[in-house]
Design a protein around this motif. Structure first.
Motif, short mmCIF file in Angstrom:
data_model
loop_
_atom_site.label_atom_id
_atom_site.label_comp_id
_atom_site.label_asym_id
_atom_site.label_seq_id
_atom_site.Cartn_x
_atom_site.Cartn_y
_atom_site.Cartn_z
N ASP A 52 -18.64 4.42 -19.98
CA ASP A 52 -19.67 5.36 -20.44
C ASP A 52 -19.78 6.62 -19.61
O ASP A 52 -20.56 7.51 -19.95
CB ASP A 52 -21.03 4.65 -20.50
N GLY A 53 -19.02 6.70 -18.50
CA GLY A 53 -19.06 7.93 -17.72
C GLY A 53 -19.54 7.69 -16.31
O GLY A 53 -19.01 6.81 -15.61
N TYR A 92 -30.71 7.76 -22.83
CA TYR A 92 -30.74 7.87 -21.36
C TYR A 92 -29.82 8.97 -20.84
O TYR A 92 -29.97 9.41 -19.71
CB TYR A 92 -30.33 6.54 -20.72
N ASN A 93 -28.80 9.34 -21.61
CA ASN A 93 -27.89 10.40 -21.14
C ASN A 93 -27.48 11.34 -22.27
O ASN A 93 -26.31 11.45 -22.62
CB ASN A 93 -26.63 9.82 -20.47
N PRO A 94 -28.46 12.07 -22.84
CA PRO A 94 -28.08 13.05 -23.87
C PRO A 94 -27.22 14.18 -23.30
O PRO A 94 -26.57 14.89 -24.06
CB PRO A 94 -29.44 13.57 -24.38
N ASP A 95 -27.18 14.30 -21.96
CA ASP A 95 -26.30 15.30 -21.32
C ASP A 95 -24.90 14.71 -21.13
O ASP A 95 -24.31 14.78 -20.05
CB ASP A 95 -26.88 15.73 -19.98
N PHE A 96 -24.35 14.17 -22.22
CA PHE A 96 -23.14 13.34 -22.11
C PHE A 96 -21.89 14.10 -21.68
O PHE A 96 -20.91 13.48 -21.28
CB PHE A 96 -22.88 12.62 -23.44
N THR A 97 -21.91 15.43 -21.75
CA THR A 97 -20.70 16.14 -21.29
C THR A 97 -20.49 15.89 -19.79
O THR A 97 -19.35 15.90 -19.33
CB THR A 97 -20.78 17.66 -21.53
N ASN A 98 -21.57 15.65 -19.07
CA ASN A 98 -21.40 15.35 -17.64
C ASN A 98 -20.64 14.04 -17.44
O ASN A 98 -19.94 13.88 -16.43
CB ASN A 98 -22.77 15.28 -16.96
N ASP A 99 -20.78 13.14 -18.40
CA ASP A 99 -20.02 11.89 -18.32
C ASP A 99 -18.56 12.12 -18.68
O ASP A 99 -17.65 11.56 -18.05
CB ASP A 99 -20.66 10.84 -19.24
N LEU A 100 -18.33 12.95 -19.70
CA LEU A 100 -16.95 13.27 -20.06
C LEU A 100 -16.25 14.01 -18.91
O LEU A 100 -15.10 13.71 -18.57
CB LEU A 100 -16.93 14.14 -21.33
N PHE A 101 -16.96 14.97 -18.31
CA PHE A 101 -16.33 15.74 -17.23
C PHE A 101 -16.12 14.87 -15.99
O PHE A 101 -15.17 15.07 -15.24
CB PHE A 101 -17.19 16.96 -16.89
N HIS A 102 -17.00 13.89 -15.79
CA HIS A 102 -16.78 12.94 -14.69
C HIS A 102 -15.49 12.16 -14.92
O HIS A 102 -14.67 12.00 -14.00
CB HIS A 102 -17.97 11.98 -14.59
N GLY A 151 -9.70 11.33 -13.55
CA GLY A 151 -8.34 11.67 -13.96
C GLY A 151 -7.96 11.27 -15.37
O GLY A 151 -6.78 11.28 -15.72
N PHE A 152 -8.95 10.93 -16.20
CA PHE A 152 -8.63 10.57 -17.59
C PHE A 152 -8.67 11.82 -18.46
O PHE A 152 -9.55 12.66 -18.31
CB PHE A 152 -9.64 9.55 -18.13
N THR A 153 -7.74 11.93 -19.40
CA THR A 153 -7.69 13.13 -20.25
C THR A 153 -7.94 12.85 -21.72
O THR A 153 -8.21 13.77 -22.49
CB THR A 153 -6.32 13.82 -20.13
N GLU A 154 -7.84 11.59 -22.15
CA GLU A 154 -8.02 11.25 -23.57
C GLU A 154 -9.39 10.60 -23.71
O GLU A 154 -9.59 9.46 -23.28
CB GLU A 154 -6.92 10.30 -24.04
N LEU A 155 -10.32 11.33 -24.32
CA LEU A 155 -11.72 10.93 -24.23
C LEU A 155 -12.37 10.81 -25.61
O LEU A 155 -12.09 11.58 -26.52
CB LEU A 155 -12.51 11.96 -23.41
N SER A 156 -13.24 9.83 -25.72
CA SER A 156 -14.03 9.65 -26.93
C SER A 156 -15.43 9.24 -26.49
O SER A 156 -15.59 8.39 -25.63
CB SER A 156 -13.41 8.57 -27.81
N MET A 157 -16.43 9.87 -27.05
CA MET A 157 -17.81 9.57 -26.66
C MET A 157 -18.65 9.52 -27.92
O MET A 157 -18.71 10.49 -28.66
CB MET A 157 -18.32 10.64 -25.70
N GLU A 158 -19.27 8.37 -28.17
CA GLU A 158 -19.96 8.15 -29.43
C GLU A 158 -21.46 7.99 -29.23
O GLU A 158 -21.89 7.38 -28.26
CB GLU A 158 -19.45 6.86 -30.09
N PRO A 159 -22.25 8.50 -30.18
CA PRO A 159 -23.69 8.24 -30.11
C PRO A 159 -23.98 6.77 -30.37
O PRO A 159 -23.35 6.15 -31.22
CB PRO A 159 -24.26 9.12 -31.23
N VAL A 160 -24.92 6.20 -29.63
CA VAL A 160 -25.25 4.79 -29.80
C VAL A 160 -25.78 4.55 -31.22
O VAL A 160 -26.46 5.41 -31.80
CB VAL A 160 -26.30 4.35 -28.75
#
Lengths: 483, 45
Positions: free
Chosen positions: A217-218, A264-274, A280-289
Motif C-alpha cells: 500500500d505504500g 486514511y491516505n487520500p494523499d496516495f501519490t506519496n505512497d506511489l512516489f515512496h 525502486g519499483f516502477t510498475e505501479l497500480s493503486m486502487e480506491p478501497v
C-alpha cells in the motif's frame, strides 16, 4: 457527444463515439463548445467580443477555425453520432469462449487485512485449499471451453495463493504437459501479499508467471495500519525486501505493485512516489478501497477533491519523470490510443461470467472473484459446467447500453459501464452504476489522455521518443558513439 | 494559424468491421482486481 476539459495547459476535446482526441487552442475550445447550439454568425460575434483584446482573433481567423471544426465533423472525428446502439449487437446470442480463470487455490490467508473484500481470504465461508485434482479439472474445463483460442490466462488467487504453493507448482506442470497436445499457451499470473515469498517462489514466479501482482500500500505507516497479521503486527518490514528481491530477479518480466488507498491516505501519490523513489519499483497500480460506506476507512465525498488533485499531481509527475528518462508506469494511465480495444470490447466490458470466471477451492464457478461467496451468483461447477444459464445471460447482456445511468456519460466507451460487482454492492443490481467509482474513473481518464497529449505534442517528449533507446540511457556520458 | 491538433487514434466506427476477433485478454488478468477496459490492448491492432 463530446467532452471538453482543460488540464496542465492542454485544452482537450474527446469525441466519444469516434474515439478521436483533439488538442485545441483557446479559440477552438470556445468555438467547439458553442458549435452544436449556435449559428456560425452567433459564434463569430461571441468570439470577436470575447477576444476583442487579442489582435490575432479576426473574423477571418474565426472563419478558419469554424471551417476546421466543420471538416472534422464531416470526417466523423467530431460530434460523431452513436452508430452502435441501433446496430443491435446481439450480445445475448453472441458466441463467447472462456479465456481466463481466477483460481482460488486458497480460501485462507496469513494476513488479516482490515479492508479485505474477501473477508480475510475466506469469502464469508469456510476456509480451504484447492486440491490438485480440482485444479487439474479446472484447467481441463478451461481448455474444453476455450474454443480455438490459443492463449489461456490463469491467475493464482485467494486468499493467499502461496499458502497452497505446492498445488500451484503441480498445476503449472500439468498445464505445460498438455499445452502442445491441446494447442494452447497457458499464461499464469500470481497475486500475493508477499509473506510466503522465498527463493523457490521467486524461481517459480519468474520462470512461469507472465505477471505477478504484489500487494503493497505504500508508506510503512499506511501499509501497516491495515495490512497486518492476526497479532496486529504490520507486514511491511517482512514483505518489502522479498518484493524487491523478486522484482530484481524478474529481469524485466511483468509485475505490478498493487496498492489500495483509503480514507486514511487520500494523499496516495506519496505512497506511489515512496514505492518508486525509496523502494525502486516502477510498475505501479493503486486502487480506491471498495467497502461498506460505514467502514472507518471508506472513502468519503469529502475525499474526492483531494483524490482528483492527486490524480493530476501523478499525471504531471509522470510527464516530468518521462522527460528525465526515468519513467514509471501507472496501470490506470496506460492508454493505447492507436491500438486500443475495438468497439465490441468497449461495449461488452470485462467479460465476467462469460469469458472470465472464478473457481473456488471446491470447484464452484462464479462470474468473478468478487462474487465468490454469494450463492445467488453461483454459475455452476467445473465438472458440470455453467448450469445457471439465465444468470450467465444476465452477465452477457450487462453491457454499457444496458445501463440507463450511463446514457449521457462521455466515458461510457472507456469503462464499458463499469464493474458489475461494484454496481451490485452499491446499488443491489449488476446493471446499476457505482457513482463514486464513476467519478474517480472519469478523472483518471482525463489525466491519462492528458499524458498521451503531452507525449504526442510536447517537444521534449517527442525528441526523447525519437531517440534510440541506447542514446536515452547515456545522455550524460560521452564515453562511446551513443553519447 | 492551426487551431486543432488531432492525435492519432484507432477509428472506433471502423472497428465495427475490423474488430470483434475476441483475441484480447480479459481485463482482470492485469493489475487491479477491483476496478478498466480502455487500458486493455488489442492483440490484433
Amino acid at each position: 457527444m463530446i467532452h471538453q476539459y482543460k488540464l496542465n495547459g492542454y485544452n482537450i476535446v474527446l469525441d466519444v463515439y469516434s474515439g478521436s482526441v483533439h488538442v485545441v487552442d483557446e479559440l477552438a475550445y470556445d468555438v467547439i463548445g458553442m458549435y452544436e447550439e449556435h449559428t456560425p454568425e452567433e459564434i463569430t460575434a461571441a468570439m470577436l467580443e470575447k477576444y476583442a483584446d487579442n489582435p490575432e482573433v479576426t473574423p477571418q481567423e474565426v472563419a478558419d477555425c469554424l471551417e476546421s471544426v466543420e471538416a472534422l465533423k464531416a470526417s466523423g472525428k467530431l460530434f460523431a453520432p452513436d452508430v452502435y446502439e441501433n446496430r443491435a449487437f446481439d450480445f445475448k446470442n453472441r458466441s463467447t469462449v472462456v479465456k481466463a480463470l481466477c483460481l482460488h487455490v486458497a480460501h485462507t490467508c496469513n494476513l488479516n487485512c482490515e479492508y479485505c473484500f474477501a473477508a480475510q481470504g475466506k469469502f464469508h465461508g469456510d476456509s480451504g485449499l484447492m486440491s490438485f485434482e480440482t485444479g487439474r479439472r479446472a484447467l481441463d474445463f478451461l481448455v474444453e471451453h476455450s474454443g480455438t483460442r490459443r492463449n489461456l490466462e490463469v491467475d493464482f488467487f485467494g486468499g493467499e495463493p502461496l499458502m497452497n504453493f505446492e498445488v500451484c507448482k503441480q498445476l503449472v506442470a500439468y498445464a505445460r504437459s498438455i499445452e502442445k497436445e491441446k494447442g494452447k499457451n497457458f499464461r499464469f499470473t500470481l497475486t500475493t501479499n508477499g509473506v510466503g515469498i522465498n527463493d523457490d517462489v521467486i524461481d517459480f514466479a519468474n520462470r512461469e508467471c507472465v505477471n505477478v501482482v504484489l500487494s503493497l500500500d505504500g508508506r510503512k505507516e499506511v501499509h501497516d495500519r491495515l495490512r497486518k497479521y492476526v497479532s496486529g503486527r504490520g507486514s511491511y518490514d517482512d514483505i518489502v525486501p522479498k518484493f524487491q528481491k523478486l522484482v530484481k530477479a524478474r529481469g524485466g518480466k511483468g509485475y505490478y505493485m498493487r496498492g489500495t488507498f483509503t480514507h486514511y491516505n487520500p494523499d496516495f501519490t506519496n505512497d506511489l512516489f515512496h514505492m518508486a523513489d525509496d523502494l525502486g519499483f516502477t510498475e505501479l497500480s493503486m486502487e480506491p478501497v471498495v467497502c461498506a460506506p460505514g467502514d472507518p476507512y471508506a472513502l468519503t465525498e469529502e475525499d474526492l477533491p483531494t483524490l482528483f488533485e492527486q490524480y493530476e499531481i501523478l499525471a504531471k509527475d509522470m510527464i516530468r519523470r518521462e522527460k528525465e528518462g526515468k519513467p514509471i508506469t501507472f496501470y490506470h494511465y496506460i492508454l493505447d490510443l492507436k491500438h486500443g480495444p475495438c468497439i465490441y470490447k468497449r461495449i461488452s466490458g470485462c467479460g465476467s461470467g462469460t469469458e472470465y470466471m472464478a473457481v473456488t477451492p471446491w470447484g464452484d464457478l462464479y462470474p468473478c472473484h468478487q462474487f465468490v461467496g454469494d450463492e445467488r451468483y453461483k454459475l455452476g461447477d467445473i465438472w458440470n459446467g455453467v448450469q445457471n444459464t439465465e444468470l450467465q445471460s444476465e452477465f452477457k447482456l450487462c453491457n454499457v447500453y444496458a445501463r440507463p445511468d450511463c446514457a449521457d456519460c462521455w466515458a461510457r466507451l472507456y469503462c464499458s459501464g463499469g464493474c458489475a460487482a461494484n454496481a451490485l454492492h452499491a446499488t443491489g443490481s449488476i446493471r446499476g452504476v457505482y457513482d463514486y467509482g464513476c467519478r474517480v474513473f472519469r478523472k483518471r481518464i482525463e489525466c491519462a489522455v492528458m499524458v498521451k497529449a503531452a507525449e504526442a505534442l510536447d517537444p521534449e517528449l517527442r525528441a526523447r521518443a525519437a531517440k534510440p533507446a541506447a542514446a536515452q540511457d547515456c545522455e550524460d556520458c560521452s564515453g562511446c558513439e551513443n553519447g | 494559424m492551426k487551431h486543432i491538433e488531432t492525435l492519432e487514434t484507432r477509428d472506433m466506427a471502423e472497428s465495427v468491421n475490423n474488430g470483434g476477433c475476441g483475441e484480447c485478454q480479459t481485463s482482470c488478468q492485469s493489475a487491479c482486481k477491483t476496478s478498466g477496459i480502455a487500458n486493455q490492448p488489442c492483440e490484433k491492432a
